[in-house]
Design a protein around this motif. Sequence first.
Motif, PDB file in Angstrom:
ATOM      1  N   ASN A   1     -31.808  30.235 -41.941  1.00 33.85           N
ATOM      2  CA  ASN A   1     -33.222  30.388 -41.578  1.00 33.85           C
ATOM      3  C   ASN A   1     -34.177  30.073 -42.732  1.00 33.85           C
ATOM      4  OD1 ASN A   1     -33.534  30.767 -38.871  1.00 33.85           O
ATOM      5  ND2 ASN A   1     -33.316  32.986 -38.930  1.00 33.85           N
TER       6      ASN A   1
ATOM      7  N   THR B   1     -30.748  26.520 -39.467  1.00 28.56           N
ATOM      8  CA  THR B   1     -30.358  27.537 -38.487  1.00 28.56           C
ATOM      9  C   THR B   1     -28.844  27.647 -38.344  1.00 28.56           C
ATOM     10  OG1 THR B   1     -30.575  25.898 -36.705  1.00 28.56           O
ATOM     11  CG2 THR B   1     -32.488  27.284 -37.174  1.00 28.56           C
TER      12      THR B   1
ATOM     13  N   SER C   1     -32.820  30.973 -33.509  1.00 26.35           N
ATOM     14  CA  SER C   1     -31.540  31.152 -34.191  1.00 26.35           C
ATOM     15  C   SER C   1     -30.482  31.618 -33.201  1.00 26.35           C
ATOM     16  CB  SER C   1     -31.669  32.147 -35.343  1.00 26.35           C
ATOM     17  OG  SER C   1     -32.163  33.392 -34.890  1.00 26.35           O
TER      18      SER C   1
ATOM     19  N   PHE D   1     -31.212  38.149 -37.424  1.00 28.00           N
ATOM     20  CA  PHE D   1     -32.013  37.083 -36.808  1.00 28.00           C
ATOM     21  C   PHE D   1     -33.486  37.484 -36.866  1.00 28.00           C
ATOM     22  CE2 PHE D   1     -31.362  40.129 -33.464  1.00 28.00           C
ATOM     23  CZ  PHE D   1     -32.473  40.041 -32.632  1.00 28.00           C
TER      24      PHE D   1
ATOM     25  N   GLY E   1     -25.711  26.081 -35.434  1.00 28.04           N
ATOM     26  CA  GLY E   1     -27.143  26.312 -35.271  1.00 28.04           C
ATOM     27  C   GLY E   1     -27.689  25.812 -33.958  1.00 28.04           C
TER      28      GLY E   1
ATOM     29  N   ASN F   1     -33.232  22.377 -32.958  1.00 22.81           N
ATOM     30  CA  ASN F   1     -32.105  23.293 -32.790  1.00 22.81           C
ATOM     31  C   ASN F   1     -31.256  22.963 -31.574  1.00 22.81           C
ATOM     32  OD1 ASN F   1     -33.275  24.604 -34.950  1.00 22.81           O
ATOM     33  ND2 ASN F   1     -34.232  26.189 -33.693  1.00 22.81           N
TER      34      ASN F   1
ATOM     35  N   ARG G   1     -25.509  29.217 -38.912  1.00 26.01           N
ATOM     36  CA  ARG G   1     -25.082  30.543 -39.358  1.00 26.01           C
ATOM     37  C   ARG G   1     -23.918  30.457 -40.345  1.00 26.01           C
ATOM     38  NH1 ARG G   1     -26.925  35.137 -37.528  1.00 26.01           N
ATOM     39  NH2 ARG G   1     -28.330  35.168 -35.738  1.00 26.01           N
TER      40      ARG G   1
END
Length: 826
Positions: free
Chosen positions: A633, A618, A377, A385, A804, A789, A620
């Motif tokens: 997440n 992931t 993350s 996180f 992410g 990611n 945010r």
Amino acid sequence: MMICKPWTLMLAASGLALASSAHAAETAPVAAPAPADQPAAEGSTSSGLTEIVVTATKRETNLQKTPISISVIGADIVEKRHVQSLMDLADGGVPSLRVATFEARQSALTVGIRGIVPFDQNQVAREPGVGVYIDGVYLGRSQGLNAALFDVARIEVLRGPQGTLFGRNTEGGALSIVTKAPTGEFGGRVEAGVGNYGSYNGAFHINLPAFANFAVKVDGLIDHQDATTKNPASGQYGWNYHNRVGGRIAGRWTPIDGLTVDLTYDQAKDENTPFYSQLINFNPNGYAVGSFVGSKLVCPGSAPCIAPKAPLVQVSGNHRVSVADLGVIQQPSIDETHGFSANIKYKLTPDIELRSITAWRGVETHQWDGSAGAHRSTFAPNGQFGRYSLSELFQHQFSQELQLVGSIPQIDFVLGGYYFNEHVNERAATPNPMQWNADGTGYTFVNQVPANPTAPITSGNQGWDRAYWFIQRDSEAVGKSYGAFGQATWTPAGLDVLHLTAGGRYTHETRKGALTVINNAPFLGGNLDYKNSRFDPMVTLAWDAAEGINLYAKYSTGFRAGGANSRSGSFRQFAPEAVKSYEIGAKTDFFDHHVRLNLAGYIMDRKGTQIDFDFVDTNRFLSDGVTPNPFFNKHTEETANAPGNSPIRGFEAELTVKPMAGLTLGASYAYTDVKVPATPNPLAGPLFGIPYQVFTVYTPKNAASGSFDYELPIGSGGMAVMLHMDANYSDPTYSFQNENVQTESAFIVNARLALADIPLTTNGTKATISAWARNLFNEDHIYRRSNANSAPTVNNDGSLNYSGVLGDYANFNPPRTFGVQASINF
């Protein structure tokens, strides 16, 4: 890793990929334990290879005359390779058998054969593609498979579809663990050992004298290893830790001639932590990197940018780390298994036997997976996180199998019926238990006990304390299966070199279930009502072409049950997948039983391949780049059946050579080619319905293994020096069905040097002292890798979300372990 490359070239130059001599001497899964002894082949000299007795057809037959592709790891090789659990088979000692973790967790194993390797069977309404058995009892869940092994007689691998005699969920094959039965004579073995990483192990296996026709055997064990990657956080466990304990009691009652009743009860506990997930690169695609002004990300130009990496986060590159860069919350997962079985055999006549296998089993898993820290993350000032994947699973199963095994002139037959009933439920949570400071130079642990556990998800109240879980999902399922099967082998009178085998199995199965909670709120739309009935046939023609040369051609089918994905947003039902297999093979034995070569080639056509599209969110922020993402997440996964045919093509070769007394060489090779058609993405969102190239996980195109065993007698008392080495190679593989990034090739060497059968007393008590090493050259390779990611995702409005983007993360194989072991046989 580079120092190992010459070894791979040596293996390729040998002309055959290598395998241990134990699994070159093959066998098959059985409904009841068969004798562990392997008598010398008829007419052979003492220096030749011994006959291998198998029971793949539910009767004892000579391996070389059994027209099935089979491998076995005998008790001696379990000892020589220091195999403590099924996870130790992940090094590729049987090239066509693949064992791996689900995610990075040792608490749930993925087992595959011949390219039938599911991505995610770690759920309540999912099934494996390879059946795992203990003494003929099918194990319904992947949880608990990594418990310590009791007193093993052999671990057997039956390759290819086993839909006739073994039923559903064996489309790739079957893996059978066969334990040693009571002998009725006093004796046994005790053993203990120590090694690096604080490891120690001990076991006792005691046979008691028979009394009133009743014999008892008691087994107990412990196997401990400290973490191989240390956790800097005080009071928290590191990664790749395990502590396994277990006990088993077995009784054999023979009240009258022809009747044998075997009763067993076992219980085991496995505490373990996952393998460490390392960040192996940062921003591999070269996007612009911004900086934070307060809580706002400022890009260096007009183009979108990604968040900077926190100063504390280290990029490891392609090497295994021994100490994590950040300390995290990590408790051991706990798997508890137990089971009772009754195996009854009664001879109705000298040639016909009635058998019954009744079993109750259960597994309870408490999962604590904090493998990634900050490596999955992105950084945000004061952002949370450290995704902590928590789960509780409870499963109970009952099974009953009846068999009638017999012979009449020119015909050997098996008839049977089977019933299986399973109840399983699971709940899961994924809190973020760590929080950055404003500039990423420090962090704290948070959310152990949030103030308001009933608050909505947007509040951030996602505690990791059990009393305050924010339940991401809660699901349950009840599965039932009924089967009737039969198989017969006809050898024509006057033409005893030909054998025609035909059989079939009818299966009817149901599974009802529900997804009752999503994101900590009741969910009413997630119901499963699955039913399926099918018939799986098998036909084999075998020809004893000459002395020591046996050829066969086989057609068989198998299937993996359908179900529903509990990680999805709807518990949507998907269909079974089914395979048709066409196989030819040769079993050969040359030079007075000094050379044994077995070959098999196959074509499998699989329909309805189950493909898992998984997505861990992931990002945010939402598409505006400011609003926090409430599903940060969280893991979503949907399963779809691939359209059309998924062809699998393969070839296997196994060679065992005994050129002189005391020396045995083994070689094995497996080629596997799998192609799955592009499959529409079933995940809700802007990519829904778009066909994607998909992959088969943990399936190398080329895999090889080889072994060297030398025994040098000392004196006349049976004492000997024994040296064992095995080397195992595999090509890179995929570890996600919808990610096109591959792992690294693997080359693992194991070794053992022992002084065996040291006389201690005049009544036959002997000792063995050994030194062993697994991964002798400390080779490191990535066995699991994700690039999910490393690129932006697509927002619902079609724009790209860069919040992410971080980099690829990966898990590495275990480092070198070594130790000394002592055992006493009495």
